[in-house]
Design an enzyme around this catalytic site. Structure first.
Site, PDB file in Angstrom:
ATOM      1  N   LYS A  77       0.832  -1.216   0.000  1.00  0.00           N
ATOM      2  CA  LYS A  77       0.000   0.000   0.000  1.00  0.00           C
ATOM      3  C   LYS A  77       0.869   1.270   0.000  1.00  0.00           C
ATOM      4  O   LYS A  77       0.625   2.197  -0.771  1.00  0.00           O
ATOM      5  CB  LYS A  77      -0.957  -0.003   1.217  1.00  0.00           C
ATOM      6  CG  LYS A  77      -1.910  -1.188   1.197  1.00  0.00           C
ATOM      7  CD  LYS A  77      -2.903  -1.171   2.322  1.00  0.00           C
ATOM      8  CE  LYS A  77      -2.262  -1.330   3.697  1.00  0.00           C
ATOM      9  NZ  LYS A  77      -1.553  -2.628   3.857  1.00  0.00           N
ATOM     10  N   THR A  78       1.895   1.291   0.847  1.00  0.00           N
ATOM     11  CA  THR A  78       2.790   2.457   0.879  1.00  0.00           C
ATOM     12  C   THR A  78       3.489   2.604  -0.471  1.00  0.00           C
ATOM     13  O   THR A  78       3.606   3.710  -1.015  1.00  0.00           O
ATOM     14  CB  THR A  78       3.851   2.283   1.993  1.00  0.00           C
ATOM     15  OG1 THR A  78       3.176   1.976   3.206  1.00  0.00           O
ATOM     16  CG2 THR A  78       4.693   3.520   2.165  1.00  0.00           C
ATOM     17  N   ASP A 122      -1.697   6.518   6.290  1.00  0.00           N
ATOM     18  CA  ASP A 122      -1.680   5.093   6.620  1.00  0.00           C
ATOM     19  C   ASP A 122      -2.584   4.862   7.830  1.00  0.00           C
ATOM     20  O   ASP A 122      -2.771   5.770   8.643  1.00  0.00           O
ATOM     21  CB  ASP A 122      -0.229   4.686   6.945  1.00  0.00           C
ATOM     22  CG  ASP A 122       0.000   3.199   6.753  1.00  0.00           C
ATOM     23  OD1 ASP A 122      -0.933   2.509   6.309  1.00  0.00           O
ATOM     24  OD2 ASP A 122       1.125   2.742   7.036  1.00  0.00           O
ATOM     25  N   THR A 171      -6.009  -1.585   6.908  1.00  0.00           N
ATOM     26  CA  THR A 171      -6.059  -3.044   6.930  1.00  0.00           C
ATOM     27  C   THR A 171      -7.508  -3.472   7.165  1.00  0.00           C
ATOM     28  O   THR A 171      -7.827  -4.634   7.072  1.00  0.00           O
ATOM     29  CB  THR A 171      -5.189  -3.601   8.067  1.00  0.00           C
ATOM     30  OG1 THR A 171      -5.532  -2.899   9.264  1.00  0.00           O
ATOM     31  CG2 THR A 171      -3.726  -3.433   7.773  1.00  0.00           C
ATOM     32  N   ARG A 230       6.499  -8.300   1.673  1.00  0.00           N
ATOM     33  CA  ARG A 230       7.429  -7.885   2.742  1.00  0.00           C
ATOM     34  C   ARG A 230       8.093  -9.113   3.365  1.00  0.00           C
ATOM     35  O   ARG A 230       9.298  -9.102   3.636  1.00  0.00           O
ATOM     36  CB  ARG A 230       6.697  -7.086   3.823  1.00  0.00           C
ATOM     37  CG  ARG A 230       7.582  -6.833   5.053  1.00  0.00           C
ATOM     38  CD  ARG A 230       6.961  -5.894   6.054  1.00  0.00           C
ATOM     39  NE  ARG A 230       6.876  -4.550   5.528  1.00  0.00           N
ATOM     40  CZ  ARG A 230       5.800  -3.764   5.643  1.00  0.00           C
ATOM     41  NH1 ARG A 230       4.735  -4.204   6.281  1.00  0.00           N
ATOM     42  NH2 ARG A 230       5.807  -2.558   5.151  1.00  0.00           N
TER      43      ARG A 230
HETATM   44  N1  LIG Z   1       3.803  -5.517  -5.942  1.00  0.00           N
HETATM   45  C1  LIG Z   1       5.030  -5.463  -5.437  1.00  0.00           C
HETATM   46  N2  LIG Z   1       6.095  -5.693  -6.208  1.00  0.00           N
HETATM   47  C2  LIG Z   1       7.349  -5.676  -5.685  1.00  0.00           C
HETATM   48  N3  LIG Z   1       7.620  -5.401  -4.387  1.00  0.00           N
HETATM   49  C3  LIG Z   1       6.590  -5.163  -3.578  1.00  0.00           C
HETATM   50  C4  LIG Z   1       5.251  -5.162  -4.058  1.00  0.00           C
HETATM   51  N4  LIG Z   1       4.432  -4.877  -3.024  1.00  0.00           N
HETATM   52  C5  LIG Z   1       5.214  -4.704  -1.954  1.00  0.00           C
HETATM   53  N5  LIG Z   1       6.513  -4.877  -2.285  1.00  0.00           N
HETATM   54  C6  LIG Z   1       7.652  -4.769  -1.361  1.00  0.00           C
HETATM   55  O1  LIG Z   1       7.206  -5.141  -0.062  1.00  0.00           O
HETATM   56  C7  LIG Z   1       7.645  -4.200   0.911  1.00  0.00           C
HETATM   57  C8  LIG Z   1       6.457  -3.767   1.736  1.00  0.00           C
HETATM   58  O2  LIG Z   1       5.584  -2.987   0.945  1.00  0.00           O
HETATM   59  P1  LIG Z   1       4.777  -1.741   1.561  1.00  0.00           P
HETATM   60  O3  LIG Z   1       5.587  -1.041   2.609  1.00  0.00           O
HETATM   61  O4  LIG Z   1       4.306  -0.934   0.415  1.00  0.00           O
HETATM   62  O5  LIG Z   1       3.562  -2.497   2.231  1.00  0.00           O
HETATM   63  P2  LIG Z   1       2.304  -1.884   2.996  1.00  0.00           P
HETATM   64  O6  LIG Z   1       1.089  -2.588   2.469  1.00  0.00           O
HETATM   65  O7  LIG Z   1       2.306  -0.401   2.913  1.00  0.00           O
HETATM   66  O8  LIG Z   1       2.570  -2.332   4.468  1.00  0.00           O
HETATM   67  P3  LIG Z   1       2.031  -1.625   5.818  1.00  0.00           P
HETATM   68  O9  LIG Z   1       0.545  -1.811   5.774  1.00  0.00           O
HETATM   69  O10 LIG Z   1       2.703  -2.409   6.902  1.00  0.00           O
HETATM   70  O11 LIG Z   1       2.454  -0.191   5.775  1.00  0.00           O
HETATM   71  C9  LIG Z   1       8.323  -3.070   0.158  1.00  0.00           C
HETATM   72  O12 LIG Z   1       9.704  -3.126   0.384  1.00  0.00           O
HETATM   73  C10 LIG Z   1       8.127  -3.350  -1.301  1.00  0.00           C
HETATM   74  O13 LIG Z   1       9.363  -3.289  -1.956  1.00  0.00           O
END
Ligand SMILES: Nc1ncnc2c1ncn2[C@@H]1O[C@H](COP(=O)(O)OP(=O)(O)OP(=O)(O)O)[C@@H](O)[C@H]1O
Length: 357
Positions: A77-78, A122, A171, A230
């Site tokens: 998401k980030t 977030d 979430t 992740r």
């Molecule tokens: N579709 C994707 N392709 C490649 N790498 C990804 C992808 N999605 C996530 N990642 C990798 O996974 C890691 C976590 O992603 P991210 O921080 O965006 O998750 P998030 O959903 O925002 O988590 P949170 O809810 O804990 O903030 C990042 O380092 C990113 O490089």
């Protein structure tokens, strides 16, 4: 697929298979984040839809609509919010619901945004109620009323805001009040990733980290990554360590499975806590049904840890069921731990349906 019951933080501390970011993740994630939609792996529908939303906005020379991203931690998401900003060639401001406790905190952020800026919020479901109400008006009319003074003498001073794009992440989309949910022009639900997509994530990250990995090595790590990029990236880093210390640095299937055995992450991505819960359920209670509190005492963990940290993944994997009579192991749980259900359990105590007997 139900991830609404996953916790935002992993109550059992820094688990290798926990989906929330730990300190090391935060340090390396920036380097591993895809920078544009083309590099973003999987989530085909979300990518296609978002691509249309952003292209159309760009063609109109307008600010993109507000976007709500929902999905379990670690699914990107980030990353997507940063991609939205990059695709719109706009700056991004990052904050989170828990950081905004007063409406004034939000007013300060909103009033300092530049035109077209992306505001990533977030954990938007954890914002305070007054801030949430201020956000309604900001999203719709690009205006907020700042209240000055208290009691009967309080006055509302309207403040015009530049157009901006709010990207909210949660979430738990179900917890968002409908008036807030309705103000997003585009909502994307992020699903857990399939093994092939995780393999691509692992190959891409290995390339960026300058680690040599073969196809089966990547598949081995992908299978243990619980559908979450992740976790895939974190397991890759631990396997890389092992490969450097115990071998020539190259990751093969043998190296990956030996490394993850050291870290007690099994072929399905269960760790020590998950297996402890399952083992207690099978060995001590014949597969259940057993109450949550009893199960927690048996594994020496807090009730919340079992319920919020271990169970969501076990339920998602079809290894454990929450029933009105208590926790019950599924037939797949017996198979996974290589145990045979006692005959009386498969015919008598509430597991009838699960075993089809
Ligand atoms: N579709 C994707 N392709 C490649 N790498 C990804 C992808 N999605 C996530 N990642 C990798 O996974 C890691 C976590 O992603 P991210 O921080 O965006 O998750 P998030 O959903 O925002 O988590 P949170 O809810 O804990 O903030 C990042 O380092 C990113 O490089």
């Amino acid at each position: 697929m139900n991830w609404d019951d996953t916790t935002d933080t992993d109550a059992a501390g820094d688990r290798l298979v926990g989906a929330s970011a730990d300190g090391e993740d935060q340090a390396v994630e920036a380097a591993l984040r895809p920078k544009d939609l083309g590099e973003f792996i999987g989530q085909e529908k979300v990518r296609e839809q978002l691509d249309l939303v952003l292209r159309a906005a760009r063609a109109r020379g307008a600010t993109a609509d507000h976007v709500l991203l929902s999905g379990a931690p670690g699914l990107g998401k980030t990353t997507l919010s940063m991609i939205i900003a990059a695709e719109m060639e706009a700056p991004i401001r990052i904050t989170s619901g828990p950081a905004i406790q007063h409406a004034g905190d939000l007013a300060a952020i909103l009033s300092s945004l530049q035109e077209g800026e992306v505001l990533f919020l977030d954990e938007i479901h954890r914002m305070s109620r007054p801030a949430e109400e201020m956000l309604y008006m900001a999203m719709e009319d690009f205006r907020v009323d700042v209240i000055v003074g208290k009691g009967p003498g309080a006055t509302a001073i309207p403040l015009e805001l530049p157009p901006f794009t709010l990207v909210g992440a949660t979430t738990r989309a179900g917890l968002l009040p409908p008036p807030l949910r309705d103000r997003f022009g585009f909502t994307a639900h992020m699903e857990f990733y399939g093994p092939a997509e995780l393999e691509r994530v692992i190959h891409r990250s290995a390339g960026l980290l300058d680690v040599e990995i073969d196809t089966v090595g990547a598949a081995e790590i992908a299978g243990r990554s619980r559908g979450t990029p992740r976790i895939a990236n974190r397991l890759l880093r631990r396997v890389r360590d092992y490969a450097q210390v115990k071998a020539d640095g190259r990751i093969t299937q043998e190296i990956a499975s030996a490394a993850l055995a050291v870290y007690e992450v099994d072929e399905r991505g269960l760790d020590r806590l998950d297996r402890g819960v399952l083992e207690a359920l099978l060995k001590l209670f014949g597969g259940g049904p057993v109450g949550l509190s009893t199960l927690a005492v048996a594994v020496g963990e807090e009730r919340e840890t079992v319920e919020e940290v271990a169970e969501p993944f076990l339920v998602r994997e079809g290894l454990l069921a929450r029933t009105p009579r208590g926790r019950v192991a599924t037939p797949a749980a017996w198979v996974h731990l290589g145990l045979t259900p006692p005959r009386s359990q498969s015919s008598g105590n509430g597991q009838r349906d699960l075993f089809g007997t």
